[in-house]
Motif scaffolding. Sequence first.
Motif, short mmCIF file in Angstrom:
data_model
loop_
_atom_site.label_atom_id
_atom_site.label_comp_id
_atom_site.label_asym_id
_atom_site.label_seq_id
_atom_site.Cartn_x
_atom_site.Cartn_y
_atom_site.Cartn_z
N LYS A 195 -17.21 -47.04 18.52
CA LYS A 195 -15.94 -46.41 18.14
C LYS A 195 -16.12 -44.96 17.70
CE LYS A 195 -13.97 -50.76 16.36
NZ LYS A 195 -13.51 -51.45 15.12
N TYR A 196 -17.35 -44.57 17.38
CA TYR A 196 -17.59 -43.27 16.75
C TYR A 196 -17.10 -42.08 17.59
CZ TYR A 196 -20.10 -39.41 14.51
OH TYR A 196 -20.44 -38.22 13.91
N PRO A 197 -17.41 -42.00 18.89
CA PRO A 197 -16.95 -40.83 19.66
C PRO A 197 -15.43 -40.68 19.66
CG PRO A 197 -18.66 -42.00 20.86
CD PRO A 197 -18.27 -42.89 19.72
N GLU A 198 -14.71 -41.79 19.83
CA GLU A 198 -13.25 -41.72 19.81
C GLU A 198 -12.74 -41.28 18.45
OE1 GLU A 198 -9.32 -44.53 20.67
OE2 GLU A 198 -11.30 -45.44 20.49
N LEU A 199 -13.42 -41.73 17.38
CA LEU A 199 -13.01 -41.34 16.04
C LEU A 199 -13.16 -39.83 15.84
CD1 LEU A 199 -12.76 -42.66 12.84
CD2 LEU A 199 -14.86 -41.32 12.82
N ILE A 200 -14.24 -39.26 16.35
CA ILE A 200 -14.46 -37.82 16.23
C ILE A 200 -13.37 -37.05 16.98
CG2 ILE A 200 -16.04 -35.91 16.74
CD1 ILE A 200 -16.83 -37.88 14.42
N GLU A 201 -13.00 -37.56 18.15
CA GLU A 201 -11.95 -36.90 18.94
C GLU A 201 -10.60 -36.99 18.24
OE1 GLU A 201 -8.59 -36.42 21.34
OE2 GLU A 201 -9.23 -38.43 20.75
N SER A 202 -10.24 -38.18 17.77
CA SER A 202 -8.92 -38.36 17.16
C SER A 202 -8.81 -37.68 15.80
CB SER A 202 -8.59 -39.85 17.03
OG SER A 202 -9.49 -40.51 16.17
N SER A 203 -9.88 -37.68 15.02
CA SER A 203 -9.84 -37.03 13.70
C SER A 203 -9.56 -35.53 13.83
CB SER A 203 -11.16 -37.24 12.95
OG SER A 203 -11.37 -38.60 12.65
N ALA A 204 -10.15 -34.89 14.84
CA ALA A 204 -9.89 -33.47 15.07
C ALA A 204 -8.48 -33.26 15.61
CB ALA A 204 -10.92 -32.90 16.04
N ARG A 205 -8.08 -34.09 16.56
CA ARG A 205 -6.75 -33.93 17.18
C ARG A 205 -5.64 -34.14 16.16
NH1 ARG A 205 -4.29 -38.17 19.10
NH2 ARG A 205 -6.26 -39.23 19.51
N LEU A 206 -5.80 -35.11 15.26
CA LEU A 206 -4.79 -35.40 14.26
C LEU A 206 -4.91 -34.52 13.03
CD1 LEU A 206 -4.94 -39.31 14.45
CD2 LEU A 206 -3.17 -37.83 15.42
N ARG A 207 -6.01 -33.74 12.95
CA ARG A 207 -6.28 -32.89 11.78
C ARG A 207 -6.43 -33.76 10.53
NH1 ARG A 207 -6.23 -29.85 16.11
NH2 ARG A 207 -4.62 -28.23 16.35
N GLU A 208 -7.15 -34.88 10.64
CA GLU A 208 -7.28 -35.83 9.54
C GLU A 208 -8.75 -36.21 9.34
OE1 GLU A 208 -4.64 -39.03 10.57
OE2 GLU A 208 -2.87 -37.98 9.82
N PRO A 209 -9.51 -35.39 8.61
CA PRO A 209 -10.94 -35.66 8.41
C PRO A 209 -11.23 -36.94 7.64
CG PRO A 209 -10.40 -33.38 7.87
CD PRO A 209 -9.10 -34.09 8.05
N HIS A 210 -10.25 -37.44 6.87
CA HIS A 210 -10.54 -38.60 6.03
C HIS A 210 -10.90 -39.84 6.85
CE1 HIS A 210 -6.35 -39.56 7.08
NE2 HIS A 210 -6.63 -40.80 6.74
N HIS A 211 -10.49 -39.89 8.11
CA HIS A 211 -10.84 -41.04 8.95
C HIS A 211 -12.36 -41.19 9.06
CE1 HIS A 211 -6.76 -41.93 10.05
NE2 HIS A 211 -6.57 -40.72 10.54
N LEU A 212 -13.07 -40.08 9.05
CA LEU A 212 -14.52 -40.12 9.16
C LEU A 212 -15.16 -40.77 7.93
CD1 LEU A 212 -17.18 -39.42 10.55
CD2 LEU A 212 -16.96 -37.08 9.68
N THR A 213 -14.65 -40.45 6.75
CA THR A 213 -15.21 -41.06 5.53
C THR A 213 -14.95 -42.56 5.53
OG1 THR A 213 -13.21 -40.74 4.17
CG2 THR A 213 -14.80 -38.92 4.25
N HIS A 214 -13.78 -42.99 5.99
CA HIS A 214 -13.47 -44.42 6.04
C HIS A 214 -14.36 -45.13 7.06
CE1 HIS A 214 -9.11 -43.76 4.38
NE2 HIS A 214 -10.06 -43.31 3.59
N TYR A 215 -14.57 -44.48 8.19
CA TYR A 215 -15.42 -45.08 9.23
C TYR A 215 -16.84 -45.30 8.70
CZ TYR A 215 -18.43 -45.42 13.32
OH TYR A 215 -19.40 -45.84 14.21
#
Length: 561
Positions: free
Chosen positions: A487-507
């Motif tokens: 799931k990690y690559p998609e998370l990196i893409e979506s976190s940048a697109r949504l402008r929401e870095p907090h998703h990375l800390t949760h992941y």
Amino acid sequence: MKETVSELLQSALATLQSEGTLPADQTFTPQVGNTRDKSHGDYACNIALVASKAAGCPPRKLAEALVEKLPESSAVAKVEIAGPGFINFFMSTASAFEVVNTILDEAGQYGRNHNGKSEKVQVEFVSANPTGPLHVGHGRGAAIGDCLSRLLEANGYDVTREFYYNDAGAQINNLALSVQSRVKGLTPEDENWPADGYRGAYITDVADAYMAGETVTADDREVTGKADPEDQQAIQEFAVAYLRREQDLDLKAFGVEFDVYFLESSLYEDGKVEQTVERLQKNGYTYEHEGAMWLKTTEFGDDKDRVMRKKDGGYTYFLPDVAYHLDKWQRGFTTVINEQGADHHSTITRVRAGLQALKVGIPQGWPDYVLHQMVMVTRSGQEVKISKRAGSYVTVRDLIDEVGRDATRFFLAARRVDSQLTFDIDLARSQTNENPVYYIQYAHARICSVLRKLKEEGVERGLNECVGDLSLLTLAEEKDLANQLAKYPELIESSARLREPHHLTHYLRDLAGQFHTYYNAHKVLIEDTAVRDARISLYLAIRQVIANGLGLLAVSAPEEM
């Protein structure tokens, strides 16, 4: 694996279009998502529900037709239709662990992509007035802005980090008056202290340095104190340079660096503010009323027109902001993201209105804004408000001194930007599983410890050396870990697109939790060397993803704790 499922569905859709079941002149894009309940498989798609109207048949019947036309694939173990027409995919064990080899091959590049195609993006963040040390709100902006910049770079964008200094206006005059009062021996307790003066201990530091004739170096200038208590302009120039240097030291202690420092005063010196006013007047979007100049912001969606130039001839704060953003556009930044405190919300509409009124081709809705809510700092369950250094607020340096850079950065980026954040100093200092940054770093250190023990047994494993038959990983927990890694690559893409870095800390917290549970339940250093080697390969992949994710947060990945 998600891409594999999507490709299989695209093939089935194309077949149904060629047979006439679906119209050939329409485009159907399957959205493949992760399932929440593993009894429903690994991935699910609702394309049959979306396309059923075009097919002229019930969703479930279309789902059955799609499943029938799916190409054979060793990656898929089973496909089921659920409910009204959801298609659930159960991936084979072999395909689930392909991600381990991918991670170990790509190492630090895993999760990165070239979607941005080197497009120029400017991220403006922190942008504190040079009137005092950085407070925790600035710290939250720094953590979010820097992490967002790193995420954008991981997606292939060419990112410029910019800091905008409001070094003109009333607050700078108040700073100069405060330092001058201190130079003359007054204290904040004196009745003659400026009404809007600054009261922190740092004002004394600035005053002492000015009178001692010290030389301070800011980003673009060097200023020496004149030691003249009566020269307010000299005091102002010295104080601004001194505090710009102090803020820069705060940011470096926080691990944040900027490519550009832009001064508000330069907009006036270079005539850009006046040029902006002239263009707005020429375009017919200004008018005079009661001695002031107004901008017709209502023509661009504002609830009322706004004063642009006050009766006394001074400009309201949003006008130089318009000039500043015009400058950004002229520098070639088609994408600009402003990370600011939520108190800037009211400026968005009027700045965008001003930019539209300039009629220079700036698109509507430009620039983007990411607004963070306030931070409350607590210790022992009580709010902490006072800093000796700042006088009336907690500084970034206070937090770094208390809990360290890693915990400070992680905690300040760990929640949605539009939610208020409580920074619990006791939690951030603790070495327990309740402390998320400790919990994640401990997972990385644990894996490093296992590798050291393996080395003591005479078995050397390269940094990312995959050894062992991954098909021996048959436990449900192992497959779940592999799916989480995928799931990690998609998370990196979506976190940048949504402008929401907090998703990375949760992941990272979720990945660390899965790893610790697996580690506690199943030994890795066992006599069966084939299974041991396969598990070590999985360990190495987990370690790499944790290190990659922490790197995007600018948080360290320790090998020992």
